[in-house]
Design an enzyme around this catalytic site. Structure first.
Site, PDB file in Angstrom:
ATOM      1  N   GLU A  41       0.878  -1.172   0.000  1.00 31.34           N
ATOM      2  CA  GLU A  41       0.000   0.000   0.000  1.00 31.34           C
ATOM      3  C   GLU A  41       0.918   1.225   0.000  1.00 31.34           C
ATOM      4  O   GLU A  41       1.796   1.328   0.865  1.00 31.34           O
ATOM      5  CB  GLU A  41      -0.881  -0.007   1.249  1.00 31.34           C
ATOM      6  CG  GLU A  41      -1.922   1.080   1.166  1.00 31.34           C
ATOM      7  CD  GLU A  41      -2.861   1.134   2.363  1.00 31.34           C
ATOM      8  OE1 GLU A  41      -2.854   0.215   3.199  1.00 31.34           O
ATOM      9  OE2 GLU A  41      -3.596   2.134   2.442  1.00 31.34           O
ATOM     10  N   ARG A 271       5.301 -13.200   9.613  1.00 35.83           N
ATOM     11  CA  ARG A 271       5.828 -11.832   9.491  1.00 35.83           C
ATOM     12  C   ARG A 271       7.204 -11.744  10.107  1.00 35.83           C
ATOM     13  O   ARG A 271       7.528 -12.512  11.006  1.00 35.83           O
ATOM     14  CB  ARG A 271       4.981 -10.864  10.315  1.00 35.83           C
ATOM     15  CG  ARG A 271       3.637 -10.567   9.846  1.00 35.83           C
ATOM     16  CD  ARG A 271       2.985  -9.588  10.818  1.00 35.83           C
ATOM     17  NE  ARG A 271       3.382  -8.216  10.532  1.00 35.83           N
ATOM     18  CZ  ARG A 271       2.811  -7.476   9.598  1.00 35.83           C
ATOM     19  NH1 ARG A 271       1.827  -7.953   8.866  1.00 35.83           N
ATOM     20  NH2 ARG A 271       3.210  -6.243   9.396  1.00 35.83           N
ATOM     21  N   LYS A 281       3.629   0.769  10.135  1.00 36.69           N
ATOM     22  CA  LYS A 281       3.806   1.976   9.323  1.00 36.69           C
ATOM     23  C   LYS A 281       3.223   3.190  10.027  1.00 36.69           C
ATOM     24  O   LYS A 281       3.752   4.287   9.897  1.00 36.69           O
ATOM     25  CB  LYS A 281       3.125   1.796   7.963  1.00 36.69           C
ATOM     26  CG  LYS A 281       4.005   1.094   6.963  1.00 36.69           C
ATOM     27  CD  LYS A 281       3.474   1.296   5.561  1.00 36.69           C
ATOM     28  CE  LYS A 281       2.811   0.036   5.081  1.00 36.69           C
ATOM     29  NZ  LYS A 281       2.302   0.109   3.724  1.00 36.69           N
TER      30      LYS A 281
HETATM   31  P1  ATP Z   1      -0.305  -1.595   6.937  1.00 32.13           P
HETATM   32  O1  ATP Z   1       0.049  -1.310   8.369  1.00 32.13           O
HETATM   33  O2  ATP Z   1      -0.495  -0.364   6.116  1.00 32.13           O
HETATM   34  O3  ATP Z   1      -1.278  -2.694   6.662  1.00 32.13           O
HETATM   35  P2  ATP Z   1       1.668  -3.416   5.981  1.00 32.13           P
HETATM   36  O4  ATP Z   1       2.964  -3.410   6.730  1.00 32.13           O
HETATM   37  O5  ATP Z   1       0.787  -4.582   6.006  1.00 32.13           O
HETATM   38  O6  ATP Z   1       1.048  -2.088   6.403  1.00 32.13           O
HETATM   39  P3  ATP Z   1       1.518  -3.388   3.086  1.00 32.13           P
HETATM   40  O7  ATP Z   1       1.983  -2.303   2.227  1.00 32.13           O
HETATM   41  O8  ATP Z   1       0.088  -3.739   3.080  1.00 32.13           O
HETATM   42  O9  ATP Z   1       2.012  -3.014   4.529  1.00 32.13           O
HETATM   43  O10 ATP Z   1       2.386  -4.678   2.867  1.00 32.13           O
HETATM   44  C1  ATP Z   1       2.790  -5.180   1.611  1.00 32.13           C
HETATM   45  C2  ATP Z   1       3.198  -6.607   1.741  1.00 32.13           C
HETATM   46  O11 ATP Z   1       4.270  -6.737   2.675  1.00 32.13           O
HETATM   47  C3  ATP Z   1       2.071  -7.472   2.264  1.00 32.13           C
HETATM   48  O12 ATP Z   1       2.027  -8.649   1.478  1.00 32.13           O
HETATM   49  C4  ATP Z   1       2.451  -7.776   3.664  1.00 32.13           C
HETATM   50  O13 ATP Z   1       1.973  -9.027   4.069  1.00 32.13           O
HETATM   51  C5  ATP Z   1       3.976  -7.718   3.622  1.00 32.13           C
HETATM   52  N1  ATP Z   1       4.498  -7.356   4.925  1.00 32.13           N
HETATM   53  C6  ATP Z   1       4.220  -6.253   5.641  1.00 32.13           C
HETATM   54  N2  ATP Z   1       4.847  -6.273   6.821  1.00 32.13           N
HETATM   55  C7  ATP Z   1       5.557  -7.434   6.882  1.00 32.13           C
HETATM   56  C8  ATP Z   1       6.416  -8.045   7.856  1.00 32.13           C
HETATM   57  N3  ATP Z   1       6.682  -7.459   9.013  1.00 32.13           N
HETATM   58  N4  ATP Z   1       6.973  -9.237   7.548  1.00 32.13           N
HETATM   59  C9  ATP Z   1       6.731  -9.825   6.369  1.00 32.13           C
HETATM   60  N5  ATP Z   1       5.936  -9.312   5.416  1.00 32.13           N
HETATM   61  C10 ATP Z   1       5.342  -8.125   5.658  1.00 32.13           C
END
Ligand code: ATP
Ligand code: MG
Length: 566
Positions: A41, A271, A281
């Site tokens: 996002e 994660r 974020k």
């Molecule tokens: P938000 O807090 O805005 O939901 P988010 O960290 O989930 O943020 P996205 O931009 O939706 O951010 O994430 C993009 C991709 O990165 C998604 O597929 C998500 O699962 C992955 N991702 C985000 N944070 C992690 C993490 N800590 N470890 C592994 N993958 C992650």
């Protein structure tokens, strides 16, 4: 690819996602195609957690001859911006990956709208005018059925008209939503008439004011995968309970067509959580907006651009992700492992230079005044192909204040009166004493050199216990050096009840303004990897200039933190 090593077989064992992919490819699912996507996002900069997802999404496509596309999941104009789109692309490229196509979820707003209208017409969606609190109160619990909304069975025409109104921006945000009519008693809470559209009266960074009704994640993600032909939609474990809904909407979307084996499937891995930092974020944005750090790329941030400015290489980041691997269980990974990965990588690539961070003058009293010598110094003993540079030796040098002790204990193998040490790449010197000012502070250290002991000369291998780094006073360049430490004081700030701002480590940045580096160090640009000998790994900061040199410490040579906290 990021995998665990199978020591016995002498090759890497597959992670569970790779096993799934190999099986799917063997069984000819989706005609044996492999297509993944990385779906950020654009509401913030990428962090090291995203790097883990990137290594999976792009890495697996690379490994099995598939394609990974980049899809911006831009369904919420409140927080999204093109600044983030550009930064995300830069970071993915820096990590060493290439996408196939670039897509935006907003490209599908029209199709998603039509799909929503179809669901309304089929009696599978309705406009709910309750408040979010009222809807939440009706949700029930996993063991107790929810209550149906009073709007659930409103006439289809009414819902269609209101949906249009929502999109024209004629209704206030939060005053109504579109919900899928599924099952208020389903044990999976996500099936209890999930909200699929809401009103956001804002301009979108790509579609402007065309839309005011925006699809929710669950109504955009799987459909986007389907429109693009994604085969493996890999995400993190918190989406496990969403998977049935993901499949439900795809079944609705295919509308009776027999897809056979052709459909996207969602798979989930753990994660990345890291000690002494946060990955949210929202919190990272707050740190930036409140000026608690120096931007998204502050070298203390767990962001990809922060790590880059800190002096991490893409290989170090990928190496760390390799180390931790992919599982189905959430864990908290040790920040020290990330640093260990950096050390391992930087040891092989960093150019060795001399820098004195806490200087005191060393005078070689028997070295002729005005004399200079050019001495050879290896750029990287780990990689002789990196060659050599010269350092200038002279009568007055800067050395580290900590490398001198007037009354030294027996095991102190550095500079102290009466003892010999080697000056790196130069001579063996014997300390003869020191001068002090009126306050009793040491101002100069005095020594005599042995002209026969020059490094590389026959007879120069006389054993001395210590080797010290130094820079020549007349030639060294003044520099600012920034030492970074953990951003947070507690191991797991996300699990702490206190506000995360209270948990910040007040000593996470120490600025040293009185450092000296050898002239060779000043020739490097940001993005270069340096080792300040005996001190640690450093990189020129993005704000370094010829007039004002600035270096960031990437990581010390040893894990100082482990000792400090014992
Ligand atoms: P938000 O807090 O805005 O939901 P988010 O960290 O989930 O943020 P996205 O931009 O939706 O951010 O994430 C993009 C991709 O990165 C998604 O597929 C998500 O699962 C992955 N991702 C985000 N944070 C992690 C993490 N800590 N470890 C592994 N993958 C992650
Ligand atoms: Mg997300």
């Amino acid at each position: 690819m990021c995998e665990a090593k199978d020591e016995k077989a002498g090759k890497r064992s597959l992670n569970f996602i790779e096993e799934i992919i190999e099986t799917d490819l063997k069984n000819g699912l989706n005609d044996g195609r492999l297509q993944t996507r990385f779906p950020p996002e654009p509401n913030g900069y990428l962090h090291i957690g995203h790097a883990k997802a990137i290594c999976m999404d792009f890495g697996i496509a690379q490994k099995y001859g598939g394609v990974c596309n980049l899809r911006f999941d831009d369904t919420n104009p409140q927080k999204e911006d093109t600044e983030y789109v550009d930064a995300i692309m830069e970071d993915i490229k820096w990590l060493g990956f290439e996408w196939g196509a670039v897509y935006y979820a907003s490209d599908y707003f029209e199709k998603l709208w039509e799909f929503a209208v179809k669901l309304i017409k089929e009696g599978k969606a309705y406009i709910d005018e309750q408040t979010s609190e009222e809807m939440a109160a009706q949700k029930g619990t996993p063991t107790q059925a929810g209550t149906e909304s009073p709007y659930r069975n409103r006439p289809i025409e009414e819902s269609l008209a209101l949906f249009e109104k929502m999109n024209r921006g004629e209704v206030a945000e939060g005053s109504m939503v579109l919900r899928a009519k599924i099952d208020m008693a389903n044990p999976n809470m996500h099936f209890r008439d999930p909200v699929i559209y809401r009103v956001i009266n804002r301009s979108h960074h790509r579609t402007g004011d065309k839309w005011k009704a925006y699809p929710m994640y669950d109504f955009a993600h799987g459909q986007s995968d389907y429109f693009e032909g994604v085969t493996h939609s890999i995400c993190t474990l918190e989406f496990v309970p969403h998977r049935p809904l993901y499949d439900y909407f795809i079944d609705e979307l295919k509308d009776g067509q027999d897809l056979g084996d052709h459909r996207p499937r969602q798979y989930e891995f753990n994660r990345l959580n890291l000690t002494y930092t946060v990955m949210s974020k929202r919190k990272l944005l707050a740190l930036v907006q409140e000026g608690l750090v120096d931007g998204w790329d502050d070298p203390r941030m767990p962001t990809v651009c922060g790590l880059r400015r800190r002096g991490y290489s893409p290989e170090a980041v990928r190496g760390f992700i390799d180390m931790i691997g992919y599982t189905k269980f959430d864990a908290l990974n040790d920040y020290a492992m990330l640093e260990a990965a950096a050390r391992e990588d930087l040891n092989a690539r960093a150019q060795r230079v001399s820098a004195v961070l806490n200087p005191v003058k060393l005078i070689i009293t028997n070295y002729p005044e005005g004399q200079e010598e050019e001495l050879a110094a290896q750029n990287n003993p780990e990689n002789p192909a990196d060659g050599e540079h010269t350092v200038t030796f002279s009568r007055e040098l800067w050395m580290e204040r900590d490398d001198f002790m007037e009354d030294a204990p027996k095991k102190f193998f550095r500079m102290s009166p009466g003892k010999e040490v080697r000056l790196k790449n130069a001579y063996i010197v014997k300390c003869t004493g020191c001068n002090k000012n009126a306050e009793g502070e040491i101002t100069e250290i005095l020594c005599e050199y042995d002209p026969e002991s020059k490094s590389g000369m026959p007879g120069a291998d006389r054993k001395v216990k210590g080797t010290l780094h130094w820079v020549s006073c007349a030639h060294a360049r003044k520099a600012e050096v920034r030492l970074y430490d953990r951003l947070f004081n507690v191991e797991n700030p996300s699990a702490d009840e206190r506000d995360f701002r209270e948990l910040l480590n007040p000593e996470s940045l120490t600025v040293l303004n009185n450092c000296y580096v050898e002239p060779f160090a000043a020739t490097f640009k940001p993005g270069s990897y340096l080792q300040f000998q005996r001190i640690g790994y450093f990189t020129p900061d993005k704000h370094t200039t010829d007039e004002h040199l600035v270096f960031n410490r990437t990581v010390g040579l040893k894990d100082a933190w482990a000792k400090k906290n014992k």
